[in-house]
Motif scaffolding. Structure first.
Motif, short mmCIF file in Angstrom:
data_model
loop_
_atom_site.label_atom_id
_atom_site.label_comp_id
_atom_site.label_asym_id
_atom_site.label_seq_id
_atom_site.Cartn_x
_atom_site.Cartn_y
_atom_site.Cartn_z
N THR A 136 50.41 26.59 33.77
CA THR A 136 49.58 27.13 33.25
C THR A 136 49.55 28.85 33.03
O THR A 136 50.29 29.66 32.22
CB THR A 136 48.40 27.01 33.01
N LEU A 137 48.99 29.16 34.26
CA LEU A 137 49.55 30.66 34.51
C LEU A 137 50.59 31.70 34.38
O LEU A 137 50.83 32.58 33.65
CB LEU A 137 48.81 30.73 35.67
N ASP A 138 51.69 30.72 35.08
CA ASP A 138 52.55 31.45 35.08
C ASP A 138 53.58 31.67 33.35
O ASP A 138 54.11 32.39 33.50
CB ASP A 138 54.01 30.37 36.10
N ARG A 139 53.25 30.38 32.28
CA ARG A 139 53.18 30.41 31.52
C ARG A 139 52.89 31.19 30.26
O ARG A 139 53.62 31.92 29.78
CB ARG A 139 52.89 29.04 30.68
N LEU A 140 51.39 32.04 30.94
CA LEU A 140 51.01 32.76 30.09
C LEU A 140 52.32 34.03 30.32
O LEU A 140 52.01 35.20 29.69
CB LEU A 140 49.30 32.56 30.64
N ARG A 141 51.98 34.38 31.66
CA ARG A 141 52.99 35.34 32.24
C ARG A 141 53.44 35.73 31.93
O ARG A 141 54.16 36.91 31.22
CB ARG A 141 53.25 35.39 33.88
N VAL A 142 54.36 34.43 31.06
CA VAL A 142 56.11 34.85 30.57
C VAL A 142 55.72 34.60 29.17
O VAL A 142 56.55 35.83 28.90
CB VAL A 142 56.25 33.27 30.83
N LEU A 143 54.91 34.46 28.66
CA LEU A 143 54.33 34.84 27.27
C LEU A 143 53.76 36.02 27.20
O LEU A 143 53.26 36.60 25.63
CB LEU A 143 53.91 33.98 26.46
N HIS A 144 53.53 36.89 27.77
CA HIS A 144 53.37 38.40 28.28
C HIS A 144 51.24 38.51 27.33
O HIS A 144 50.64 39.28 27.26
CB HIS A 144 54.06 38.84 26.91
N ALA A 145 50.96 36.73 28.02
CA ALA A 145 49.64 37.38 27.68
C ALA A 145 48.71 37.68 28.70
O ALA A 145 48.87 36.72 29.99
CB ALA A 145 49.36 35.46 26.88
N VAL A 146 47.26 38.08 28.80
CA VAL A 146 46.87 38.12 29.88
C VAL A 146 45.62 36.82 30.50
O VAL A 146 45.14 36.61 29.16
CB VAL A 146 46.10 39.00 29.57
N ALA A 147 45.97 36.29 31.12
CA ALA A 147 45.23 35.21 31.32
C ALA A 147 43.62 35.80 32.21
O ALA A 147 43.93 35.90 33.34
CB ALA A 147 45.50 34.31 33.26
N ILE A 148 42.38 35.27 31.82
CA ILE A 148 41.36 35.27 32.30
C ILE A 148 41.29 34.02 32.67
O ILE A 148 40.55 33.73 32.29
CB ILE A 148 40.88 35.99 30.81
N VAL A 149 41.05 34.26 34.10
CA VAL A 149 40.20 32.61 35.34
C VAL A 149 38.89 33.18 35.57
O VAL A 149 38.30 33.57 35.68
CB VAL A 149 41.18 33.04 35.97
N ASN A 150 38.45 32.60 34.97
CA ASN A 150 37.32 31.95 35.63
C ASN A 150 36.63 30.74 36.41
O ASN A 150 37.42 29.99 36.41
CB ASN A 150 35.71 32.16 34.66
N GLU A 151 35.62 30.85 37.14
CA GLU A 151 35.27 29.10 37.36
C GLU A 151 34.68 28.16 35.96
O GLU A 151 33.61 29.18 35.39
CB GLU A 151 34.22 28.90 38.69
N ASN A 152 35.25 27.19 36.01
CA ASN A 152 34.38 26.43 34.85
C ASN A 152 32.33 25.89 35.65
O ASN A 152 32.67 25.09 35.30
CB ASN A 152 35.23 25.23 34.92
N ASP A 153 31.73 26.96 35.45
CA ASP A 153 30.38 27.25 35.48
C ASP A 153 29.83 25.62 34.62
O ASP A 153 28.73 25.51 35.34
CB ASP A 153 30.05 28.53 35.69
N THR A 154 30.04 25.50 33.61
CA THR A 154 29.68 24.59 33.19
C THR A 154 29.29 22.93 33.43
O THR A 154 28.62 21.69 33.21
CB THR A 154 30.21 24.45 30.91
#
Length: 372
Positions: free
Chosen positions: A133-151
């Motif tokens: 997923t992170l690699d595909r976001l990079r290829v598509l020139h999107a910025v991945a915003i990662v966080n722990e799923n606290d919910t």
């Protein structure tokens, strides 16, 4: 900071890294009274955008979900009970993702939110899915915003803090550098708020940390210097150089890397599989080894054979990660076991040549074994 520190090989590696993970602490983005600080977030996005325009791929690990939910819910302080934390996170995560999207939208950038739990990286299949997923976001020139799923994360399924999450993500995406940005401008040999503490500009070996006292997190975060130091060492040990700096110095940190504290990486990068075995995977049981087997797997990096196993603890299956413990019950390694727990019962202490052909594989192959 000395000129030597500013021009070190480690800082040069961070300044020229083609792939970088940037972790931003809660205190840099939120306040108890106002919630999200949009001006501060815009300044950080400006610095990250400049780095991306210079040719680097950037993944952002952003804290602040719980902090961003405190003010809208009318809370006066960071909640302590799990249910209220998760409620605050559910409100704040929405606001945080929207704020990042708006900020990067000024540059025509699209953001993608990636929420992870420790269980996502502990399980090999989910680990690979997150990586893709992170690699595909990079290829598509999107910025991945990662966080722990606290919910949904519970105590048992938490990374502990986003500093550790950032170190894990840096290895997951095979980043060339990790930058930790928070409300502190580097690692000190004591608490700088009490005076008399000295900034440590560079950490090249464990000896550089002798006498360092690291504290816990503040009102809005779960980290603190102890977690940042632990995360920096984790990333550096896996082959990723680290810069620890103040969020207010983000522009300098993401250009010259001439601020804060730099942590040198180990010369040889740990493979993704071995990193997963050592740092991400949950152990499902343990194998008790005699002294000879400990020397073989730790000192000589050999595969573990049944002759050196004296006991089996827990119910595990072939392909699970298990802990290897010495005669004193101290863990000495982790590895991927080749057999189910019940199969090992008839193999303990026996030479490989005494066993049927189907049981002559190593119990833990050297390629799947990581000394601690």
């Amino acid at each position: 900071m000395t000129a030597t520190a500013a021009a070190s090989d480690t800082r040069s590696a961070i300044a020229t890294a083609r792939s970088i993970v940037v972790k931003i602490g809660s205190s840099a983005l939120t306040s108890l009274e106002e919630g999200l600080d949009h001006a501060a977030l815009d300044t950080l996005a400006d610095a990250i955008e400049a780095r991306m325009r210079a040719g680097s791929d950037v993944v952002v690990v952003s804290s602040g979900a719980v902090g961003a939910g405190i003010a809208p819910l009318g809370l006066s302080k960071r909640p302590r009970d799990l249910a209220t934390k998760q409620a605050a996170a559910s409100v704040g995560q929405l606001a945080l993702a929207h704020a990042w999207g708006t900020s990067f939208g000024r540059y025509g950038r699209t953001v993608g939110q990636v929420l992870l739990t420790a269980d996502d990286l502990a399980r090999r299949t989910q680990h690979r899915n997150a990586q893709r997923t992170l690699d595909r976001l990079r290829v598509l020139h999107a910025v991945a915003i990662v966080n722990e799923n606290d919910t949904v994360a519970t105590t048992e399924l938490r990374f502990g803090d986003n500093d550790r999450l950032a170190a894990m993500v840096a290895h997951l995406v095979q980043a060339d550098a990790l930058v930790l940005l928070s409300d502190v401008d580097g690692l000190y040999d004591g608490d700088p708020r009490r005076g008399g503490a000295t900034l440590i500009p560079e950490v090249t070996s464990p000896e550089d940390l002798d006498g360092v006292v690291a504290g816990s997190g503040g009102a809005l975060g779960t980290g603190g210097m102890a977690s940042k130091l632990s995360a920096a060492r984790l990333a550096a040990d896996s082959g990723v150089p680290v810069l620890l700096a103040a969020a207010t110095d983000a522009a300098a940190a993401l250009t010259t890397a001439g601020v804060g504290t730099a942590f040198a990486a180990r010369p040889n990068r740990m493979s993704a599989r071995k990193f997963w075995v050592r740092h991400a995977a949950d152990t499902q049981g343990a194998l008790e080894l005699d002294a000879g087997a400990v020397r073989a797997v730790v000192d000589r990096r050999r595969s573990l054979l049944p002759a050196g196993i004296t006991g089996v603890v827990g119910r595990f299956h072939g392909g699970d990660v298990v802990s290897l413990v010495g005669p004193d019950a101290v863990p000495v390694a982790r590895g991927v076991v080749a057999y189910d727990f019940d199969e090992l019962g008839e193999m303990l202490g026996r030479s490989t040549l005494e066993l049927p052909s189907e049981l002559q594989r190593p119990v833990v192959h050297a390629d799947d074994l990581v000394p601690l």
